[in-house]
Design a protein around this motif. Sequence first.
Motif, mmCIF file in Angstrom:
data_model
loop_
_atom_site.group_PDB
_atom_site.id
_atom_site.type_symbol
_atom_site.label_atom_id
_atom_site.label_comp_id
_atom_site.label_asym_id
_atom_site.label_seq_id
_atom_site.Cartn_x
_atom_site.Cartn_y
_atom_site.Cartn_z
ATOM 1 N N ARG A 51 0.835 -1.204 0.000
ATOM 2 C CA ARG A 51 0.000 0.000 0.000
ATOM 3 C C ARG A 51 0.874 1.260 0.000
ATOM 4 O O ARG A 51 0.593 2.227 -0.714
ATOM 5 N N GLN A 52 1.907 1.263 0.809
ATOM 6 C CA GLN A 52 2.765 2.447 0.887
ATOM 7 C C GLN A 52 3.492 2.677 -0.438
ATOM 8 O O GLN A 52 3.663 3.822 -0.873
ATOM 9 N N ALA A 53 3.911 1.596 -1.093
ATOM 10 C CA ALA A 53 4.568 1.731 -2.399
ATOM 11 C C ALA A 53 3.621 2.356 -3.418
ATOM 12 O O ALA A 53 4.026 3.186 -4.241
ATOM 13 N N ALA A 54 2.342 1.957 -3.356
ATOM 14 C CA ALA A 54 1.349 2.534 -4.258
ATOM 15 C C ALA A 54 1.119 4.011 -3.947
ATOM 16 O O ALA A 54 0.980 4.835 -4.858
ATOM 17 N N LEU A 55 1.090 4.351 -2.668
ATOM 18 C CA LEU A 55 0.921 5.743 -2.270
ATOM 19 C C LEU A 55 2.103 6.581 -2.755
ATOM 20 O O LEU A 55 1.926 7.698 -3.254
ATOM 21 N N ASP A 56 3.305 6.042 -2.643
ATOM 22 C CA ASP A 56 4.501 6.767 -3.087
ATOM 23 C C ASP A 56 4.490 7.001 -4.599
ATOM 24 O O ASP A 56 5.021 8.012 -5.080
ATOM 25 N N ALA A 57 3.906 6.071 -5.342
ATOM 26 C CA ALA A 57 3.900 6.173 -6.803
ATOM 27 C C ALA A 57 2.699 6.950 -7.339
ATOM 28 O O ALA A 57 2.641 7.232 -8.544
ATOM 29 N N ALA A 58 1.744 7.291 -6.475
ATOM 30 C CA ALA A 58 0.515 7.956 -6.912
ATOM 31 C C ALA A 58 0.798 9.362 -7.421
ATOM 32 O O ALA A 58 1.732 10.037 -6.977
ATOM 33 N N LEU A 115 -12.733 7.981 -1.777
ATOM 34 C CA LEU A 115 -11.862 8.847 -2.573
ATOM 35 C C LEU A 115 -11.365 9.941 -1.648
ATOM 36 O O LEU A 115 -12.159 10.555 -0.923
ATOM 37 N N VAL A 116 -10.044 10.184 -1.644
ATOM 38 C CA VAL A 116 -9.449 11.180 -0.744
ATOM 39 C C VAL A 116 -8.565 12.121 -1.550
ATOM 40 O O VAL A 116 -8.275 11.895 -2.725
ATOM 41 N N ARG A 117 -8.131 13.184 -0.889
ATOM 42 C CA ARG A 117 -7.242 14.156 -1.525
ATOM 43 C C ARG A 117 -5.798 13.671 -1.372
ATOM 44 O O ARG A 117 -5.324 13.439 -0.258
ATOM 45 N N LEU A 118 -5.098 13.529 -2.497
ATOM 46 C CA LEU A 118 -3.775 12.902 -2.485
ATOM 47 C C LEU A 118 -2.752 13.712 -1.697
ATOM 48 O O LEU A 118 -1.912 13.130 -0.992
ATOM 49 N N ASP A 119 -2.795 15.042 -1.778
ATOM 50 C CA ASP A 119 -1.806 15.837 -1.053
ATOM 51 C C ASP A 119 -1.910 15.621 0.450
ATOM 52 O O ASP A 119 -0.894 15.629 1.165
ATOM 53 N N LEU A 120 -3.132 15.398 0.950
ATOM 54 C CA LEU A 120 -3.317 15.129 2.374
ATOM 55 C C LEU A 120 -2.931 13.687 2.706
ATOM 56 O O LEU A 120 -2.365 13.410 3.771
ATOM 57 N N ALA A 121 -3.226 12.761 1.805
ATOM 58 C CA ALA A 121 -2.912 11.351 2.045
ATOM 59 C C ALA A 121 -1.405 11.128 2.150
ATOM 60 O O ALA A 121 -0.950 10.263 2.908
ATOM 61 N N ARG A 122 -0.624 11.893 1.412
ATOM 62 C CA ARG A 122 0.841 11.738 1.462
ATOM 63 C C ARG A 122 1.400 12.049 2.849
ATOM 64 O O ARG A 122 2.485 11.594 3.213
#
Length: 290
Positions: free
Chosen positions: A76-83, A159-166
């Motif tokens: 999951r973290q790898a996917a978040l890093d690549a988003a 669905l969430v905001r990516l800048d906050l999810a990072r």
Amino acid sequence: MSTSQPLISIMMPVYNGIDTLALATNSLLKQTYPNWKCVIVNDGSSDGTKAFLDNLTDPRFVIVHFEKNLGRPIARQAALDAAQGEYLAFLDADDFYHPEKLAEQVQILEQYTDVDLVSCGNACYNAAFNLETVRGCGNGIAKVYEYGHRLNCALRTSLVRLDLARKVPFNTKLKHAQDTDFMQRYLVGRKYISMPSVRYYYSEFVSVTGKKILKTYYYSLIHHSSLLKYAFWPNFKAMLVTVGKASFTAVVLPFTDVNYFLKKRGRVPTTSENEDFNHVCKQLNIHGKV
């Protein structure tokens, strides 16, 4: 593809998912919202998953291969890093989307700039692709989440905001419930909306076993105990309820079918929800629904 539409990244970790990947990926190709990228992290699969992913031709699929199985939280973290893009969605490799899911959810977040998460109802189906239960449907009204309190929604439907999810990395030490942990940390003091419509289809009656149910209760106890200092009474009550459910399940499970317990998690689908599901299945060419 319209570049004026916000880009959505979709997170999909997978381990030995060859039997279901075609359905999950096809449901993305059928989305009415076109501006998405799906980051699929192959967590060291030993079946035909790697070959299937390497043969995907749509450039919106971004593939990451792990040489060995590292576990879902790391995937999951790898996917978040690549988003990339403005928004982040989630799809398990054995589930699928309604064609309107991304379009409807991004419209809500674009309209309500003070809302940082939108979820939808999820319908659970069995091996014959018949709906069994529905849960997670809200009233479409924005609420503020207080840490430690109960949420009537799941990360997989959101669905969430990516800048906050990072800013909220996944806890890679959690073997289970890392999605719930992530969601609750992401939402502290933020507004969320639960849609009243079903837009996510969950393979619960195919993939969940009695052993997994008991494990869920165990990790639920650990999770709620960690939240006692933030909201004592809601989590203490949740622990008592969990202990009762776990005890009842452990005693009754050997004498009944696991579906008995799964059906208690949701309500009976409505006629319109069944009709909508059957229509989606036909669109996806699911066997038995064509």
